[in-house]
Each structure stands twice: as C-alpha cells, then as structure tokens.
Design a protein around this motif. Structure first.
Motif, PDB file in Angstrom:
ATOM      1  N   GLU A  10     -29.427 -42.148  25.243  1.00 31.52           N
ATOM      2  CA  GLU A  10     -30.453 -42.923  25.916  1.00 31.52           C
ATOM      3  C   GLU A  10     -31.728 -42.899  25.084  1.00 31.52           C
ATOM      4  O   GLU A  10     -32.093 -41.858  24.528  1.00 31.52           O
ATOM      5  CB  GLU A  10     -30.726 -42.349  27.307  1.00 31.52           C
ATOM      6  CG  GLU A  10     -29.535 -42.479  28.230  1.00 31.52           C
ATOM      7  CD  GLU A  10     -29.744 -41.766  29.561  1.00 31.52           C
ATOM      8  OE1 GLU A  10     -30.802 -41.126  29.743  1.00 31.52           O
ATOM      9  OE2 GLU A  10     -28.838 -41.845  30.390  1.00 31.52           O
ATOM     10  N   PRO A  11     -32.418 -44.028  24.980  1.00 33.15           N
ATOM     11  CA  PRO A  11     -33.671 -44.041  24.208  1.00 33.15           C
ATOM     12  C   PRO A  11     -34.714 -43.168  24.896  1.00 33.15           C
ATOM     13  O   PRO A  11     -34.838 -43.155  26.115  1.00 33.15           O
ATOM     14  CB  PRO A  11     -34.089 -45.507  24.199  1.00 33.15           C
ATOM     15  CG  PRO A  11     -33.278 -46.172  25.250  1.00 33.15           C
ATOM     16  CD  PRO A  11     -32.074 -45.330  25.514  1.00 33.15           C
ATOM     17  N   LYS A  12     -35.480 -42.445  24.094  1.00 29.30           N
ATOM     18  CA  LYS A  12     -36.486 -41.527  24.630  1.00 29.30           C
ATOM     19  C   LYS A  12     -37.897 -42.081  24.464  1.00 29.30           C
ATOM     20  O   LYS A  12     -38.853 -41.349  24.450  1.00 29.30           O
ATOM     21  CB  LYS A  12     -36.372 -40.162  23.931  1.00 29.30           C
ATOM     22  CG  LYS A  12     -35.074 -39.475  24.206  1.00 29.30           C
ATOM     23  CD  LYS A  12     -35.021 -38.128  23.568  1.00 29.30           C
ATOM     24  CE  LYS A  12     -33.678 -37.480  23.806  1.00 29.30           C
ATOM     25  NZ  LYS A  12     -33.530 -36.213  23.152  1.00 29.30           N
ATOM     26  N   GLU A  26     -40.717 -45.243  22.707  1.00 23.23           N
ATOM     27  CA  GLU A  26     -41.028 -46.036  21.538  1.00 23.23           C
ATOM     28  C   GLU A  26     -41.103 -45.199  20.262  1.00 23.23           C
ATOM     29  O   GLU A  26     -40.851 -45.697  19.178  1.00 23.23           O
ATOM     30  CB  GLU A  26     -42.353 -46.761  21.741  1.00 23.23           C
ATOM     31  CG  GLU A  26     -42.296 -47.825  22.814  1.00 23.23           C
ATOM     32  CD  GLU A  26     -41.332 -48.927  22.451  1.00 23.23           C
ATOM     33  OE1 GLU A  26     -40.541 -49.327  23.316  1.00 23.23           O
ATOM     34  OE2 GLU A  26     -41.350 -49.374  21.291  1.00 23.23           O
ATOM     35  N   GLN A  53     -39.182 -42.707  19.266  1.00 20.79           N
ATOM     36  CA  GLN A  53     -37.874 -42.523  18.650  1.00 20.79           C
ATOM     37  C   GLN A  53     -37.407 -43.816  17.965  1.00 20.79           C
ATOM     38  O   GLN A  53     -36.874 -43.801  16.890  1.00 20.79           O
ATOM     39  CB  GLN A  53     -36.851 -42.099  19.705  1.00 20.79           C
ATOM     40  CG  GLN A  53     -35.510 -41.745  19.101  1.00 20.79           C
ATOM     41  CD  GLN A  53     -34.509 -41.315  20.160  1.00 20.79           C
ATOM     42  OE1 GLN A  53     -34.681 -41.568  21.339  1.00 20.79           O
ATOM     43  NE2 GLN A  53     -33.453 -40.664  19.728  1.00 20.79           N
ATOM     44  N   GLY A  54     -37.639 -44.974  18.619  1.00 24.23           N
ATOM     45  CA  GLY A  54     -37.240 -46.242  18.016  1.00 24.23           C
ATOM     46  C   GLY A  54     -38.019 -46.518  16.741  1.00 24.23           C
ATOM     47  O   GLY A  54     -37.492 -47.052  15.783  1.00 24.23           O
ATOM     48  N   ARG A  72     -36.619 -44.564  13.757  1.00 21.69           N
ATOM     49  CA  ARG A  72     -35.372 -45.060  13.194  1.00 21.69           C
ATOM     50  C   ARG A  72     -35.566 -46.386  12.463  1.00 21.69           C
ATOM     51  O   ARG A  72     -34.655 -46.897  11.854  1.00 21.69           O
ATOM     52  CB  ARG A  72     -34.330 -45.245  14.289  1.00 21.69           C
ATOM     53  CG  ARG A  72     -33.702 -43.962  14.706  1.00 21.69           C
ATOM     54  CD  ARG A  72     -32.420 -44.256  15.435  1.00 21.69           C
ATOM     55  NE  ARG A  72     -32.498 -43.637  16.742  1.00 21.69           N
ATOM     56  CZ  ARG A  72     -31.918 -44.090  17.814  1.00 21.69           C
ATOM     57  NH1 ARG A  72     -31.221 -45.183  17.776  1.00 21.69           N
ATOM     58  NH2 ARG A  72     -32.026 -43.475  18.962  1.00 21.69           N
ATOM     59  N   HIS A  82     -36.714 -49.335  14.020  1.00 27.82           N
ATOM     60  CA  HIS A  82     -36.471 -50.484  14.907  1.00 27.82           C
ATOM     61  C   HIS A  82     -37.755 -51.188  15.196  1.00 27.82           C
ATOM     62  O   HIS A  82     -38.794 -50.696  15.338  1.00 27.82           O
ATOM     63  CB  HIS A  82     -35.825 -50.069  16.209  1.00 27.82           C
ATOM     64  CG  HIS A  82     -34.427 -49.530  16.008  1.00 27.82           C
ATOM     65  ND1 HIS A  82     -33.556 -50.042  15.093  1.00 27.82           N
ATOM     66  CD2 HIS A  82     -33.774 -48.502  16.611  1.00 27.82           C
ATOM     67  CE1 HIS A  82     -32.422 -49.389  15.156  1.00 27.82           C
ATOM     68  NE2 HIS A  82     -32.546 -48.437  16.061  1.00 27.82           N
TER      69      HIS A  82
END
Length: 160
Positions: free
Chosen positions: A148-150, A152, A154-155, A158, A160
C-alpha cells in the motif's frame, strides 16, 4: 560383464596372457618363472600399501574417542544472544511466525518465455532480522499492507 571388465574396460587376462602378444606361445619353466616374478611384484606392492595404512592407523591409535568430565570448561557466552522464554511465541506445531518488516528492493528475473517479479523482504523472528528474495505475487496476496502506498514521499522517492 565381469567386475574387472566393468572397472577397467577390458577383459581380465590370466597369468598366461600377461605377456606381450606373440610371446604367449612360450611354454615351460620360463613362462612359470615370469609369472612368479609378476606375482612377487604384486605381493610387494600390496605389502607396501598395507604398511602405509598400518602407519596411518598407528598415528591415530593415540587419539582416544572418550574424554573426562574434568576436561570440560564453563561456557561464558554473549548474553545478547539469550532470548527470554516469555518472548518466544511457539505454536502448538512447534513453529514460530516471522514478521515482515519492509520491502527493500524489487527485481525482474527474465526466464526463457516469461518474466518473474521478485521483492527483497526484511523479516524479523524474535530478535533476529534476515533478508530474502520472494515472489512478488505471493507476497502481495499474503501481506498486502506492504504494497500500500504510504504517501507522497514514498512515490517521490521511487521517481513517480
């Protein structure tokens, strides 16, 4: 097939056939003398091998497989490795559960006609941590909360 033939790839020759081809027509005392000489060489080589193995055994005869209790010493171990019994949670089948902490990395293995996604998982069991590569699909079905995304941050990390 005889054992000799299986081991050496040729038929076993009798003492009469030990000699060169063409000399097998010899008969009499000379043939017997040659056979006896070859038997003596074989006996000498066997005796040499036997004495070599006997000397190995005589070196090991001083090693005794039993020790006295007084030879034992007290073990002073590292106390950080001792886990209190209360902290160990063992099921009825004498197993314990490993807890997933995080996914550290991803990789794609290319096989001949398919690709396999893997994730590097950090596990903890009791007080020990270890890292293994697992199939991503199996981990998603068993531990969906890890994917599950934690937020903004974390994105953004990576890309994104």
């Amino acid at each position: 097939m005889a054992p000799y033939e299986a081991l050496y790839g040729r038929k076993c020759r009798s003492p009469i056939g030990w000699f060169e081809v063409g000399k097998t027509a010899l008969f009499g005392p000379y043939l017997v003398l040659q056979a006896m000489e070859k038997v003596k060489v074989i006996q000498q080589r066997l005796a040499t091998a036997q004495s070599r193995y006997k000397s190995y055994a005589d070196e090991l005869s001083a090693v005794h497989p039993v020790f006295h209790v007084l030879m034992l010493r007290k073990c002073v171990g590292d106390l950080s490795y001792i886990i209190p019994i209360e902290d160990v949670q063992v099921t009825g089948g004498l197993t314990y559960e490993e807890v997933t902490i995080a996914i550290l990395d991803r990789q794609v293995k290319r096989l001949r006609n398919k690709e396999m996604n893997s994730v590097k998982v950090l596990w903890r069991n009791q007080q020990v941590e270890k890292v293994t590569w697992e199939a991503e699909e199996a981990m998603k079905s068993k531990y969906p909360y890890l994917f599950e995304p934690k937020g903004e941050v974390q994105g953004a990390e990576r890309g994104h």
